[in-house]
Write an enzyme that holds these catalytic residues in place. Structure first.
Site, PDB file in Angstrom:
ATOM      1  N   CYS A 111       0.866  -1.145  -0.131  1.00 42.45           N
ATOM      2  CA  CYS A 111       0.101  -0.203  -0.071  1.00 42.45           C
ATOM      3  C   CYS A 111       0.959   1.210  -0.055  1.00 42.45           C
ATOM      4  O   CYS A 111       1.876   1.448   0.782  1.00 42.45           O
ATOM      5  CB  CYS A 111      -0.738   0.109   1.367  1.00 42.45           C
ATOM      6  SG  CYS A 111      -1.636   1.577   1.629  1.00 42.45           S
ATOM      7  N   GLU A 112       0.665   2.079  -0.742  1.00 45.06           N
ATOM      8  CA  GLU A 112       1.446   3.357  -1.131  1.00 45.06           C
ATOM      9  C   GLU A 112       1.176   4.275  -0.036  1.00 45.06           C
ATOM     10  O   GLU A 112       1.961   5.372   0.099  1.00 45.06           O
ATOM     11  CB  GLU A 112       1.469   4.029  -2.520  1.00 45.06           C
ATOM     12  CG  GLU A 112       0.032   4.467  -2.854  1.00 45.06           C
ATOM     13  CD  GLU A 112       0.233   5.365  -4.218  1.00 45.06           C
ATOM     14  OE1 GLU A 112      -0.566   6.410  -4.557  1.00 45.06           O
ATOM     15  OE2 GLU A 112       0.959   4.681  -5.051  1.00 45.06           O
ATOM     16  N   HIS A 113      -0.069   4.186   0.727  1.00 42.53           N
ATOM     17  CA  HIS A 113      -0.341   5.101   1.716  1.00 42.53           C
ATOM     18  C   HIS A 113       0.550   4.825   3.136  1.00 42.53           C
ATOM     19  O   HIS A 113       0.653   5.980   3.817  1.00 42.53           O
ATOM     20  CB  HIS A 113      -1.830   5.230   1.990  1.00 42.53           C
ATOM     21  CG  HIS A 113      -2.439   5.588   0.844  1.00 42.53           C
ATOM     22  ND1 HIS A 113      -3.825   5.053   0.320  1.00 42.53           N
ATOM     23  CD2 HIS A 113      -2.054   6.443  -0.190  1.00 42.53           C
ATOM     24  CE1 HIS A 113      -3.985   5.736  -0.896  1.00 42.53           C
ATOM     25  NE2 HIS A 113      -3.234   6.297  -1.129  1.00 42.53           N
ATOM     26  N   HIS A 114       0.709   3.669   3.381  1.00 47.15           N
ATOM     27  CA  HIS A 114       1.241   3.241   4.646  1.00 47.15           C
ATOM     28  C   HIS A 114       2.351   2.180   4.461  1.00 47.15           C
ATOM     29  O   HIS A 114       3.115   2.095   5.661  1.00 47.15           O
ATOM     30  CB  HIS A 114       0.223   2.525   5.748  1.00 47.15           C
ATOM     31  CG  HIS A 114      -0.858   3.561   5.932  1.00 47.15           C
ATOM     32  ND1 HIS A 114      -2.194   3.403   5.250  1.00 47.15           N
ATOM     33  CD2 HIS A 114      -1.099   4.474   7.177  1.00 47.15           C
ATOM     34  CE1 HIS A 114      -2.859   4.487   6.068  1.00 47.15           C
ATOM     35  NE2 HIS A 114      -2.289   4.932   7.102  1.00 47.15           N
ATOM     36  N   GLN A 152      -5.015  -0.425  -5.103  1.00 48.33           N
ATOM     37  CA  GLN A 152      -5.312  -1.500  -5.970  1.00 48.33           C
ATOM     38  C   GLN A 152      -6.003  -1.184  -7.090  1.00 48.33           C
ATOM     39  O   GLN A 152      -5.841  -1.950  -7.980  1.00 48.33           O
ATOM     40  CB  GLN A 152      -6.340  -2.357  -4.828  1.00 48.33           C
ATOM     41  CG  GLN A 152      -6.889  -3.725  -5.363  1.00 48.33           C
ATOM     42  CD  GLN A 152      -7.585  -4.391  -4.320  1.00 48.33           C
ATOM     43  OE1 GLN A 152      -7.051  -4.518  -3.169  1.00 48.33           O
ATOM     44  NE2 GLN A 152      -8.645  -5.027  -4.658  1.00 48.33           N
ATOM     45  N   HIS A 180      -5.786  -5.679   3.002  1.00 52.77           N
ATOM     46  CA  HIS A 180      -4.850  -4.717   3.274  1.00 52.77           C
ATOM     47  C   HIS A 180      -4.298  -4.644   4.544  1.00 52.77           C
ATOM     48  O   HIS A 180      -5.369  -4.393   5.434  1.00 52.77           O
ATOM     49  CB  HIS A 180      -5.624  -3.294   2.759  1.00 52.77           C
ATOM     50  CG  HIS A 180      -5.717  -3.182   1.225  1.00 52.77           C
ATOM     51  ND1 HIS A 180      -5.387  -2.084   0.293  1.00 52.77           N
ATOM     52  CD2 HIS A 180      -6.411  -4.013   0.449  1.00 52.77           C
ATOM     53  CE1 HIS A 180      -5.655  -2.237  -0.774  1.00 52.77           C
ATOM     54  NE2 HIS A 180      -6.425  -3.191  -0.915  1.00 52.77           N
ATOM     55  N   CYS A 182      -2.801  -2.296   6.123  1.00 53.54           N
ATOM     56  CA  CYS A 182      -3.382  -0.981   6.847  1.00 53.54           C
ATOM     57  C   CYS A 182      -4.765  -0.817   7.310  1.00 53.54           C
ATOM     58  O   CYS A 182      -5.208  -0.098   8.041  1.00 53.54           O
ATOM     59  CB  CYS A 182      -3.207   0.201   5.602  1.00 53.54           C
ATOM     60  SG  CYS A 182      -4.184   0.182   4.377  1.00 53.54           S
TER      61      CYS A 182
END
Length: 223
Positions: A111-114, A152, A180, A182
């Protein structure tokens, strides 16, 4: 999960993301892999030290380099154009005109956010217009685009666009069902939920063809 539930999930996601292209800087490849590893190693060392870890401990001394090598060579290896799989195509001499489905492709992404893992399955299908591709190449394309910081929905689109390019047809579809971490291991910490996304091109936009594809991937495979 029932086909009707899958259709509802696929059409009801509301995640935010920027574009179907991975956001890379123009100078993304100006450093060698060795230079990237050395730079990341220093950053990981600083993060752990800032968190209060004793970086002189035998167990931790090698961690910064291990993490740096893992980032560059493994879990983010899909950022490197030279690792893009070369997909061999063949003439459809046996005139198979129905959809071909490769289901339950194991998927590991981040996940590119976390920067936490995304783990799941991809189901990919196409209807040939005269060209076919080796089955393992479908798995390799999934793996290549998964090995980068991802969202995703974008991953879904990138897989479909690449297979459309390789096969020379719009008739490609991909459904991803993934957990995910996250969501599962932090924040709401819901270990049961998963995210389902789909991308449908050409004939797969027709409700009856889409439903046939979803029926195929709902089949239980036993050996």
């Amino acid at each position: 999960m029932k086909v009707e539930d899958l259709l509802d999930d696929i059409n009801d996601h509301d995640h935010s993301w920027s574009s179907e292209e991975t956001p890379l800087r123009e100078d993304a490849f100006s450093l060698t892999d060795e230079e990237k590893i050395e730079s990341i190693k220093k950053d990981v060392h600083n993060i752990l030290q800032t968190l209060g870890m004793d970086m002189t401990d035998d167990s931790l001394q090698g961690t910064p380099k291990r993490v740096a090598k893992m980032f560059v060579n493994e879990i983010f290896g899909g950022l490197r154009p030279d690792k893009k799989p070369k997909a061999s195509t063949f003439d459809n001499k046996y005139k198979y005109n129905e959809m071909l489905v490769e289901k339950n492709i194991t998927l590991y992404s981040t996940c590119e956010h976390h920067l936490l893992p995304i783990v799941g399955r991809a189901h990919v299908a196409y209807i040939s217009n005269g060209t076919v591709v080796g089955l393992s190449k479908m798995n390799r394309i999934v793996d290549y685009y998964a090995k980068r910081p991802q969202v995703q929905e974008r991953l879904n689109i990138q897989i479909v666009r690449e297979l459309q390019r390789v096969l020379g047809t719009e008739n490609v579809a991909c459904v991803i069902d993934a957990k995910h971490l996250c969501v599962n291991s932090r924040g709401i910490r819901d270990i049961e939920s998963s995210t389902v996304t789909g991308e449908f091109g050409g004939e797969f936009k027709k409700p009856e063809v889409k439903k046939e594809f979803l029926n195929y991937i709902s089949l239980e495979t036993k050996f």
